[in-house]
Design a protein around this motif. Structure first.
Motif, PDB file in Angstrom:
ATOM      1  N   ASP A 206       0.844  -1.200   0.000  1.00 49.32           N
ATOM      2  CA  ASP A 206       0.000   0.000   0.000  1.00 49.32           C
ATOM      3  C   ASP A 206       0.879   1.251   0.000  1.00 49.32           C
ATOM      4  OD1 ASP A 206      -1.736   2.048   0.355  1.00 49.32           O
ATOM      5  OD2 ASP A 206      -2.613   1.305   2.228  1.00 49.32           O
ATOM      6  N   LYS A 207       1.103   1.785  -1.168  1.00 46.86           N
ATOM      7  CA  LYS A 207       2.042   2.902  -1.292  1.00 46.86           C
ATOM      8  C   LYS A 207       1.504   4.200  -0.691  1.00 46.86           C
ATOM      9  CE  LYS A 207       4.615   1.055  -5.215  1.00 46.86           C
ATOM     10  NZ  LYS A 207       5.856   0.846  -4.437  1.00 46.86           N
ATOM     11  N   THR A 208       0.229   4.210  -0.356  1.00 50.46           N
ATOM     12  CA  THR A 208      -0.318   5.404   0.302  1.00 50.46           C
ATOM     13  C   THR A 208      -0.134   5.334   1.820  1.00 50.46           C
ATOM     14  OG1 THR A 208      -2.531   4.465   0.640  1.00 50.46           O
ATOM     15  CG2 THR A 208      -2.101   5.553  -1.487  1.00 50.46           C
ATOM     16  N   TRP A 209       0.330   4.192   2.302  1.00 50.66           N
ATOM     17  CA  TRP A 209       0.439   4.014   3.751  1.00 50.66           C
ATOM     18  C   TRP A 209       1.750   4.574   4.317  1.00 50.66           C
ATOM     19  CZ3 TRP A 209      -1.745   3.133   8.229  1.00 50.66           C
ATOM     20  CH2 TRP A 209      -0.937   2.781   9.317  1.00 50.66           C
ATOM     21  N   SER A 210       1.638   5.256   5.436  1.00 48.29           N
ATOM     22  CA  SER A 210       2.814   5.611   6.229  1.00 48.29           C
ATOM     23  C   SER A 210       2.434   5.491   7.695  1.00 48.29           C
ATOM     24  CB  SER A 210       3.291   7.034   5.944  1.00 48.29           C
ATOM     25  OG  SER A 210       4.326   7.369   6.873  1.00 48.29           O
ATOM     26  N   ALA A 211       3.385   5.040   8.512  1.00 53.10           N
ATOM     27  CA  ALA A 211       3.165   4.965   9.956  1.00 53.10           C
ATOM     28  C   ALA A 211       3.382   6.323  10.616  1.00 53.10           C
ATOM     29  CB  ALA A 211       4.096   3.928  10.578  1.00 53.10           C
ATOM     30  N   LEU A 212       3.835   7.303   9.846  1.00 49.17           N
ATOM     31  CA  LEU A 212       3.957   8.668  10.345  1.00 49.17           C
ATOM     32  C   LEU A 212       2.731   9.432   9.856  1.00 49.17           C
ATOM     33  CD1 LEU A 212       7.743   9.391   9.679  1.00 49.17           C
ATOM     34  CD2 LEU A 212       6.651   8.454  11.739  1.00 49.17           C
ATOM     35  N   PRO A 213       1.830   9.824  10.738  1.00 49.48           N
ATOM     36  CA  PRO A 213       0.553  10.413  10.320  1.00 49.48           C
ATOM     37  C   PRO A 213       0.710  11.626   9.408  1.00 49.48           C
ATOM     38  CG  PRO A 213       0.528   9.917  12.675  1.00 49.48           C
ATOM     39  CD  PRO A 213       1.932   9.677  12.197  1.00 49.48           C
ATOM     40  N   TYR A 214       1.812  12.327   9.549  1.00 49.66           N
ATOM     41  CA  TYR A 214       2.001  13.551   8.769  1.00 49.66           C
ATOM     42  C   TYR A 214       2.828  13.316   7.509  1.00 49.66           C
ATOM     43  CZ  TYR A 214       5.986  12.982  11.839  1.00 49.66           C
ATOM     44  OH  TYR A 214       7.032  12.442  12.528  1.00 49.66           O
ATOM     45  N   GLN A 215       3.238  12.083   7.249  1.00 49.15           N
ATOM     46  CA  GLN A 215       4.040  11.836   6.042  1.00 49.15           C
ATOM     47  C   GLN A 215       3.120  11.668   4.832  1.00 49.15           C
ATOM     48  OE1 GLN A 215       6.560   8.290   5.784  1.00 49.15           O
ATOM     49  NE2 GLN A 215       7.989   9.409   4.458  1.00 49.15           N
TER      50      GLN A 215
ATOM     51  N   HIS B 244       2.882  12.017   0.266  1.00 48.90           N
ATOM     52  CA  HIS B 244       3.633  11.989  -0.998  1.00 48.90           C
ATOM     53  C   HIS B 244       4.900  11.132  -0.892  1.00 48.90           C
ATOM     54  CE1 HIS B 244       0.827  15.062  -2.142  1.00 48.90           C
ATOM     55  NE2 HIS B 244       1.284  15.891  -1.228  1.00 48.90           N
ATOM     56  N   ALA B 245       4.782  10.008  -0.232  1.00 47.56           N
ATOM     57  CA  ALA B 245       5.946   9.126  -0.054  1.00 47.56           C
ATOM     58  C   ALA B 245       5.841   7.886  -0.949  1.00 47.56           C
ATOM     59  CB  ALA B 245       6.059   8.717   1.413  1.00 47.56           C
TER      60      ALA B 245
ATOM     61  N   THR C 121      10.941   1.753   1.337  1.00 45.87           N
ATOM     62  CA  THR C 121      10.299   1.564   2.643  1.00 45.87           C
ATOM     63  C   THR C 121      11.324   1.404   3.772  1.00 45.87           C
ATOM     64  OG1 THR C 121      10.167  -0.796   2.177  1.00 45.87           O
ATOM     65  CG2 THR C 121       8.201   0.518   1.715  1.00 45.87           C
ATOM     66  N   ALA C 122      10.901   1.835   4.951  1.00 50.23           N
ATOM     67  CA  ALA C 122      11.756   1.698   6.139  1.00 50.23           C
ATOM     68  C   ALA C 122      10.893   1.396   7.360  1.00 50.23           C
ATOM     69  CB  ALA C 122      12.560   2.973   6.382  1.00 50.23           C
TER      70      ALA C 122
ATOM     71  N   VAL D  89      14.526  10.418   8.914  1.00 55.64           N
ATOM     72  CA  VAL D  89      14.366   9.174   8.137  1.00 55.64           C
ATOM     73  C   VAL D  89      13.305   9.374   7.056  1.00 55.64           C
ATOM     74  CG1 VAL D  89      13.666   6.740   8.242  1.00 55.64           C
ATOM     75  CG2 VAL D  89      15.105   7.705  10.064  1.00 55.64           C
ATOM     76  N   ALA D  90      12.235  10.068   7.414  1.00 55.85           N
ATOM     77  CA  ALA D  90      11.103  10.238   6.499  1.00 55.85           C
ATOM     78  C   ALA D  90      11.434  11.114   5.288  1.00 55.85           C
ATOM     79  CB  ALA D  90       9.914  10.835   7.255  1.00 55.85           C
ATOM     80  N   GLU D  91      12.551  11.808   5.332  1.00 54.63           N
ATOM     81  CA  GLU D  91      12.940  12.606   4.164  1.00 54.63           C
ATOM     82  C   GLU D  91      13.245  11.709   2.968  1.00 54.63           C
ATOM     83  OE1 GLU D  91      16.192  15.183   5.120  1.00 54.63           O
ATOM     84  OE2 GLU D  91      15.079  16.158   6.755  1.00 54.63           O
ATOM     85  N   ASN D  92      13.712  10.501   3.243  1.00 53.77           N
ATOM     86  CA  ASN D  92      14.151   9.625   2.147  1.00 53.77           C
ATOM     87  C   ASN D  92      13.464   8.266   2.119  1.00 53.77           C
ATOM     88  OD1 ASN D  92      16.267  11.358   1.011  1.00 53.77           O
ATOM     89  ND2 ASN D  92      17.226  11.075   3.009  1.00 53.77           N
ATOM     90  N   TYR D  93      12.595   8.005   3.086  1.00 52.29           N
ATOM     91  CA  TYR D  93      11.947   6.694   3.159  1.00 52.29           C
ATOM     92  C   TYR D  93      10.463   6.844   3.506  1.00 52.29           C
ATOM     93  CZ  TYR D  93      16.612   4.596   3.324  1.00 52.29           C
ATOM     94  OH  TYR D  93      17.890   4.211   3.030  1.00 52.29           O
ATOM     95  N   ARG D  94       9.677   5.903   3.014  1.00 52.13           N
ATOM     96  CA  ARG D  94       8.295   5.777   3.486  1.00 52.13           C
ATOM     97  C   ARG D  94       8.350   4.863   4.709  1.00 52.13           C
ATOM     98  NH1 ARG D  94       3.903   2.185   2.229  1.00 52.13           N
ATOM     99  NH2 ARG D  94       5.030   1.244   0.487  1.00 52.13           N
ATOM    100  N   VAL D  95       8.035   5.446   5.861  1.00 50.22           N
ATOM    101  CA  VAL D  95       8.153   4.707   7.130  1.00 50.22           C
ATOM    102  C   VAL D  95       6.884   3.870   7.319  1.00 50.22           C
ATOM    103  CG1 VAL D  95       8.456   4.896   9.625  1.00 50.22           C
ATOM    104  CG2 VAL D  95       9.608   6.521   8.096  1.00 50.22           C
ATOM    105  N   ILE D  96       7.015   2.554   7.187  1.00 49.85           N
ATOM    106  CA  ILE D  96       5.807   1.714   7.226  1.00 49.85           C
ATOM    107  C   ILE D  96       5.466   1.197   8.619  1.00 49.85           C
ATOM    108  CG2 ILE D  96       6.014   1.041   4.804  1.00 49.85           C
ATOM    109  CD1 ILE D  96       7.020  -1.736   5.854  1.00 49.85           C
TER     110      ILE D  96
END
Ligand code: MG
Length: 273
Positions: free
Chosen positions: A72-81, A83-84, A89-90, A205-212
């Protein structure tokens, strides 16, 4: 579904235990330590099979969710992340009581606590992994996920070495059974802007990775500004009420991208009122 239900039952038991231990620990003079040689929390972590069962359940639940969170490319574990979608993934893991167990140190050190005592103990003793983490890390890497380890072990320069604690931490994670290079381990104070408020390093970390996923044993491993004494960039100290409100505000993430391990021994929960 049965597994998920069982997991939440165990989680509820864990929360109950944490509450029971809080009554004996909140008067700790140290900001982040609610320990004592006879603390029921230490005895529970050291001796109970229930602790092992919960940690295994947490890591199993996270492992089972890996494929979905990667896909799920729309998913991030950081609520404010946002366009990742196109980032690799990280997963961000805390270290103490998340990757390595320091319960033997908690049981044996002579008060008062100091980071120097923990560092010396870690240097002298082989690290013990928290049950479930090695298999989880292995599976995540098989699926192409990069692992970052964020710890609030502080850097204390000695001679020419600006952060000997980084060597200790790298050694501990490797000893626990997870091979890791220095660039993926981030200590408090390693850079001027990396204080003990972990949200700053999560943002890095979130600058360069989608934190899952986030894995930790302290609310601060997931949510910003959870400490009694606010640290940059937080401006207000946390209270029991504010921490509970923040936890419920993010309820959709618990067990769903956020995976918390039990720690009734110490943490930012011990000092708030
Ligand atoms: Mg920890």
């Amino acid at each position: 579904m049965a597994r998920t239900f069982s997991f939440f039952l165990q989680l509820a038991a864990c929360v109950f235990l944490l509450s029971a231990c809080a009554a004996t620990s909140r008067d700790s003079s140290h900001d982040d330590r609610g320990r004592g040689e006879t603390s029921p929390g230490i005895i529970w972590v050291q001796t109970s099979a229930e602790y092992d069962a919960i940690t295994l359940s947490v890591y199993r639940t996270a492992q089972d969710a890996l494929a979905e969170k990667i896909a799920d490319k729309t998913w991030s574990a950081l609520p404010y992340q946002t366009h990742a979608e196109n980032l690799p993934t990280a997963i961000i893991l805390d270290v103490d009581e998340t990757v390595v167990s320091n319960v033997e140190f908690q049981r044996s050190f002579i008060p008062p606590f100091s980071d120097g005592k923990l560092d010396a103990w870690n240097r002298a003793n082989r690290a013990v992994p928290v049950n479930g983490v090695v298999e989880f890390a292995e599976r995540a890497r098989q699926l192409g996920v990069t692992l970052f380890f964020l710890t609030n072990r502080p850097c204390a320069a000695t001679g020419d070495d600006p952060c000997p604690q980084k060597t200790t931490t790298l050694q501990d994670i490797n000893e626990a059974g997870i091979a890791v290079d220095a660039e993926f381990v981030m200590l408090s104070g390693e850079r001027a802007e990396w204080g003990k408020e972990k949200s700053v390093r999560r943002d890095y970390v979130a600058e360069n990775y989608r934190v899952i996923m986030l894995m930790g044993d302290d609310l601060g491993d997931f949510i910003a500004c959870t400490r009694k004494n606010p640290l940059h960039p937080c401006t207000e100290g946390a209270t029991i009420a504010s921490r509970e409100a923040a936890t419920l505000e993010h309820q959709d993430y618990w067990g769903n991208g956020w995976y918390i391990l039990p720690n009734p021994m110490h943490g930012s929960w011990t000092s708030v009122k």
